[in-house]
Design a protein around this motif. Structure first.
Motif, PDB file in Angstrom:
ATOM      1  N   LYS A  59       0.684  -1.257  -0.059  1.00 13.27           N
ATOM      2  CA  LYS A  59       0.033   0.024   0.063  1.00 13.27           C
ATOM      3  C   LYS A  59       0.723   1.185  -0.101  1.00 13.27           C
ATOM      4  CE  LYS A  59      -3.901  -2.097   2.338  1.00 13.27           C
ATOM      5  NZ  LYS A  59      -4.704  -2.306   3.501  1.00 13.27           N
ATOM      6  N   LEU A  60       1.938   1.183   0.785  1.00 13.97           N
ATOM      7  CA  LEU A  60       2.897   2.371   0.839  1.00 13.97           C
ATOM      8  C   LEU A  60       3.699   2.737  -0.418  1.00 13.97           C
ATOM      9  CD1 LEU A  60       4.354   4.601   2.532  1.00 13.97           C
ATOM     10  CD2 LEU A  60       6.048   2.854   2.942  1.00 13.97           C
ATOM     11  N   PHE A  61       3.857   1.652  -1.262  1.00 18.41           N
ATOM     12  CA  PHE A  61       4.553   1.521  -2.586  1.00 18.41           C
ATOM     13  C   PHE A  61       3.419   2.258  -3.620  1.00 18.41           C
ATOM     14  CE2 PHE A  61       5.523  -0.036  -6.671  1.00 18.41           C
ATOM     15  CZ  PHE A  61       6.634   1.057  -7.094  1.00 18.41           C
ATOM     16  N   SER A  62       2.354   1.788  -3.560  1.00 13.19           N
ATOM     17  CA  SER A  62       1.188   2.117  -4.495  1.00 13.19           C
ATOM     18  C   SER A  62       0.727   3.669  -4.275  1.00 13.19           C
ATOM     19  CB  SER A  62      -0.129   1.497  -4.311  1.00 13.19           C
ATOM     20  OG  SER A  62      -0.106   0.095  -4.498  1.00 13.19           O
ATOM     21  N   SER A  63       0.566   4.167  -3.063  1.00  8.35           N
ATOM     22  CA  SER A  63       0.765   5.657  -2.758  1.00  8.35           C
ATOM     23  C   SER A  63       1.732   6.542  -3.269  1.00  8.35           C
ATOM     24  CB  SER A  63       0.337   5.612  -1.160  1.00  8.35           C
ATOM     25  OG  SER A  63      -0.651   4.978  -0.667  1.00  8.35           O
ATOM     26  N   LEU A  64       2.870   5.865  -2.882  1.00  2.00           N
ATOM     27  CA  LEU A  64       4.082   6.682  -3.679  1.00  2.00           C
ATOM     28  C   LEU A  64       4.069   6.868  -5.178  1.00  2.00           C
ATOM     29  CD1 LEU A  64       7.032   8.040  -3.000  1.00  2.00           C
ATOM     30  CD2 LEU A  64       7.810   5.854  -3.306  1.00  2.00           C
ATOM     31  N   SER A  65       3.468   5.832  -5.729  1.00  2.00           N
ATOM     32  CA  SER A  65       3.552   5.912  -7.240  1.00  2.00           C
ATOM     33  C   SER A  65       2.423   6.897  -7.871  1.00  2.00           C
ATOM     34  CB  SER A  65       2.980   4.581  -7.805  1.00  2.00           C
ATOM     35  OG  SER A  65       4.057   3.538  -7.582  1.00  2.00           O
ATOM     36  N   ILE A  66       1.273   6.822  -6.842  1.00  2.00           N
ATOM     37  CA  ILE A  66       0.269   7.904  -7.121  1.00  2.00           C
ATOM     38  C   ILE A  66       0.575   9.347  -6.978  1.00  2.00           C
ATOM     39  CG2 ILE A  66      -1.858   8.762  -6.366  1.00  2.00           C
ATOM     40  CD1 ILE A  66      -2.729   5.859  -5.688  1.00  2.00           C
ATOM     41  N   VAL A  67       1.430   9.539  -5.960  1.00  2.00           N
ATOM     42  CA  VAL A  67       2.066  10.957  -5.438  1.00  2.00           C
ATOM     43  C   VAL A  67       2.922  11.493  -6.706  1.00  2.00           C
ATOM     44  CG1 VAL A  67       3.294  12.554  -4.009  1.00  2.00           C
ATOM     45  CG2 VAL A  67       1.772  10.931  -3.216  1.00  2.00           C
ATOM     46  N   LEU A  68       3.771  10.432  -7.261  1.00  2.00           N
ATOM     47  CA  LEU A  68       4.894  10.597  -8.217  1.00  2.00           C
ATOM     48  C   LEU A  68       4.187  10.945  -9.660  1.00  2.00           C
ATOM     49  CD1 LEU A  68       7.595   8.051  -7.410  1.00  2.00           C
ATOM     50  CD2 LEU A  68       7.639  10.611  -7.184  1.00  2.00           C
ATOM     51  N   SER A  69       2.976  10.147  -9.692  1.00  2.00           N
ATOM     52  CA  SER A  69       2.523  10.379 -11.152  1.00  2.00           C
ATOM     53  C   SER A  69       1.875  11.870 -11.239  1.00  2.00           C
ATOM     54  CB  SER A  69       1.345   9.238 -11.127  1.00  2.00           C
ATOM     55  OG  SER A  69       1.924   8.036 -11.451  1.00  2.00           O
ATOM     56  N   ILE A  70       1.018  12.130  -9.983  1.00  2.00           N
ATOM     57  CA  ILE A  70       0.600  13.442 -10.096  1.00  2.00           C
ATOM     58  C   ILE A  70       1.711  14.657 -10.146  1.00  2.00           C
ATOM     59  CG2 ILE A  70      -0.878  15.233  -8.485  1.00  2.00           C
ATOM     60  CD1 ILE A  70      -2.125  12.772  -6.990  1.00  2.00           C
ATOM     61  N   MET A  71       2.713  14.404  -9.594  1.00  2.00           N
ATOM     62  CA  MET A  71       3.779  15.355  -9.770  1.00  2.00           C
ATOM     63  C   MET A  71       4.273  15.400 -11.002  1.00  2.00           C
ATOM     64  SD  MET A  71       6.182  14.767  -6.381  1.00  2.00           S
ATOM     65  CE  MET A  71       7.607  15.795  -6.830  1.00  2.00           C
ATOM     66  N   LEU A  72       4.249  14.480 -11.872  1.00  2.00           N
ATOM     67  CA  LEU A  72       4.678  14.193 -13.311  1.00  2.00           C
ATOM     68  C   LEU A  72       3.793  15.123 -14.297  1.00  2.00           C
ATOM     69  CD1 LEU A  72       6.070  10.612 -13.728  1.00  2.00           C
ATOM     70  CD2 LEU A  72       7.550  12.644 -13.537  1.00  2.00           C
ATOM     71  N   VAL A  73       2.534  14.834 -13.924  1.00  2.00           N
ATOM     72  CA  VAL A  73       1.394  15.724 -14.681  1.00  2.00           C
ATOM     73  C   VAL A  73       1.543  17.096 -14.553  1.00  2.00           C
ATOM     74  CG1 VAL A  73      -0.896  15.850 -15.443  1.00  2.00           C
ATOM     75  CG2 VAL A  73       0.004  13.360 -15.332  1.00  2.00           C
ATOM     76  N   TRP A  74       1.354  17.421 -12.981  1.00  2.00           N
ATOM     77  CA  TRP A  74       1.284  18.926 -12.677  1.00  2.00           C
ATOM     78  C   TRP A  74       2.456  19.631 -13.087  1.00  2.00           C
ATOM     79  CZ3 TRP A  74      -2.739  21.752 -10.501  1.00  2.00           C
ATOM     80  CH2 TRP A  74      -3.794  21.008 -10.176  1.00  2.00           C
ATOM     81  N   LEU A  75       3.559  19.173 -12.910  1.00  2.00           N
ATOM     82  CA  LEU A  75       4.821  19.720 -13.256  1.00  2.00           C
ATOM     83  C   LEU A  75       5.414  19.474 -14.765  1.00  2.00           C
ATOM     84  CD1 LEU A  75       6.891  18.867 -10.119  1.00  2.00           C
ATOM     85  CD2 LEU A  75       5.727  20.812 -10.468  1.00  2.00           C
ATOM     86  N   LYS A  76       4.606  18.964 -15.486  1.00  2.00           N
ATOM     87  CA  LYS A  76       4.738  18.821 -16.941  1.00  2.00           C
ATOM     88  C   LYS A  76       5.980  18.157 -17.368  1.00  2.00           C
ATOM     89  CE  LYS A  76       1.571  22.675 -18.063  1.00  2.00           C
ATOM     90  NZ  LYS A  76       0.393  21.640 -18.462  1.00  2.00           N
TER      91      LYS A  76
END
Length: 491
Positions: free
Chosen positions: A437-454
């Motif tokens: 669950k911790l790794f899944s949450s980390l992946s979600i956070v990184l995915s959001i950062m990649l899109v928002w920071l383009k």
């Protein structure tokens, strides 16, 4: 007991196969609509079909009774009651469904004015709406037969015929959309519903418990539908309100394109939700049967279901978000933050809904509907109230905030009431579960950062590859998934 567990596993596996294939079919359908007709037409299709699809769940007033009592009649080998409840359920739904279709046909123009929030409606929409009403009528009747099949724990059989009908729908839709546009999609759905009814009827006819000699009108069953079935009707009414109202507000405060985007993202999220919940809901007939035989362990069953549902939710939703961050970066980088924001909010809310699915299914099997009804009404009320209060202030990235809050609050309410009723405590978190669950949450956070920071597209692809590899390893090391893999291989 071993036989019951074996049937539950088999039903769960086929439920997952059915949802995966249905999802793939809808991916094809959505692509065809977007490619051939455009985003606006997708929004039109979504709104026109929202009310008939939602009304279809009204069948659960009868279907819920059939699902609740057929396992009991099966234990008692009561052919008369088994055949009688199916026959009377069909009669009830034919009459009630026919009444709804006639009303919908007469007032179709006014209904569409309300749904689209406009004064003038294209007459083409009226024709499309009336076709969708016919599809609803057939599905409304078929729901009785499918509930009887589920009640006998033959869910894997039901899933096989749904898979077959979904494939037919997909091929028919791809062919007809090129010729008839949206009308082709709706005609393909009607063909699918008729075929599903015929297949379900053939299966019921072959069941030993079913006997044409006992297909007689029985007032006691009608009374059952109107008393015990009222709880299911209340659930159905709240579900009926939720989706059409949501699309009404999105169209009111935004436009049809926003409705199309929401429907596209929502479909992806809800298909995963349905995949997991379908695997959970196969326990409902088993709960009814075990309760009748006085060997039901509510606490043990809930703990196992809750663990599995939670793990699958983290696993599948995090993978969907990682994949989507790559997809939106490639297809529509300009609006990528809107797509991903809607996706993340819906994933968060439906994760809570999935966690509540175990309590929901057990309560359904026991016939304890009070808190289920309250949670559904709460969800619809909060959704409407929040849209009225903050709808005009919402920006594109947060159009689903009212929906998300409504689902989360109603789900948490049901879990709280369920645990309180059965005096259940939170289970200790397994270490391997926590890491996953911790790794899944980390992946979600990184995915959001990649899109928002383009970030560049390749950064998203790299994250997706790492996510799949690490998550695959964690699944392999997890004892819960290991047990499922062993059962599947042994089958």
């Amino acid at each position: 007991m071993f036989k019951i567990k074996s049937i539950i596993v088999k039903n769960s596996i086929f439920s997952i196969f059915q949802i995966i294939l249905s999802t793939l079919c809808y991916v094809v359908i959505y692509y065809q609509i977007l490619h051939n007709l455009g985003k606006t037409e997708l929004g039109v299709w979504s709104i026109i079909t929202s009310l008939p699809i939602a009304i279809s769940v009204f069948g659960s007033g009868v279907s819920g009774c059939v699902l609740r009592y057929t396992p009991i009649y099966s234990v008692k080998n009561d052919k008369e009651s088994f055949s009688g409840i199916i026959f009377n359920g069909l009669i009830f739904n034919i009459l009630f469904g026919g009444f709804l279709v006639i009303c919908g046909y007469i007032f179709s123009y006014k209904i569409l004015q309300l749904l689209f929030n406009v004064n003038t409606i294209d007459l083409r929409y009226v024709t499309l709406f009336r076709i969708s009403l016919l599809t609803f009528f057939v599905n409304f009747i078929t729901s009785v037969l499918l509930s009887a099949i589920d009640g006998l724990q033959l869910i894997f059989v039901r899933n096989k015929i749904i898979i077959f009908c979904s494939i037919v729908f997909c091929f028919a839709a791809v062919f007809l959309v090129r010729i008839l546009g949206l009308k082709g999609i709706l005609l393909a759905q009607f063909i699918q519903s008729v075929l599903l009814f015929l297949c379900a009827f053939v299966i019921i006819k072959k069941i030993d418990l079913f006997d044409f000699d006992f297909m007689n009108y029985n007032k006691s069953f009608i009374k059952l539908f109107l008393t015990y079935g009222q709880g299911f009707q209340a659930i159905s009414l709240s579900i009926l309100i939720f989706d059409p109202i949501t699309k009404y507000f999105l169209n009111k405060y935004f436009n049809l394109s926003t409705v199309g985007i929401y429907d596209l993202v929502s479909r992806a999220v809800t298909q995963i939700r349905v995949l997991i919940v379908s695997a959970v809901q196969v326990i409902t007939p088993s709960v009814s049967k075990s309760s009748e035989e006085n060997n039901l362990d509510v606490g043990g069953m809930f703990a196992k279901i809750n663990r599995g549902a939670s793990l699958l939710s983290f696993l599948l939703f995090s993978s969907l978000i990682c994949f989507s961050s790559v997809l939106v970066n490639y297809l529509d980088k300009t609006n990528g933050s809107q797509y991903l924001s809607i996706l993340v909010l819906l994933c968060l809310s439906y994760h809570c809904n999935i966690i509540a699915s175990g309590a929901y299914s057990i309560l359904m099997g026991l016939g304890k509907l009070k808190n289920i009804i309250i949670s559904h009404i709460l969800s619809s009320f909060i959704n409407i109230a929040l849209f009225y209060l903050v709808g005009k202030f919402l920006v594109n990235e947060f159009v689903v905030l009212p929906i998300s809050f409504a689902i989360i609050i109603s789900s948490e309410f049901l879990i709280y009431k369920f645990k309180k009723e059965f005096n259940l405590k939170n289970s200790a978190i397994n270490k391997s579960d926590f890491i996953l669950k911790l790794f899944s949450s980390l992946s979600i956070v990184l995915s959001i950062m990649l899109v928002w920071l383009k970030f560049d597209l390749y950064a998203g692809i790299l994250l997706l590859i790492i996510h799949c590899l690490v998550l695959g390893y964690l699944v392999f090391k997890n004892d819960f998934f290991g047990a499922i893999i062993n059962k599947v291989l042994n089958k």
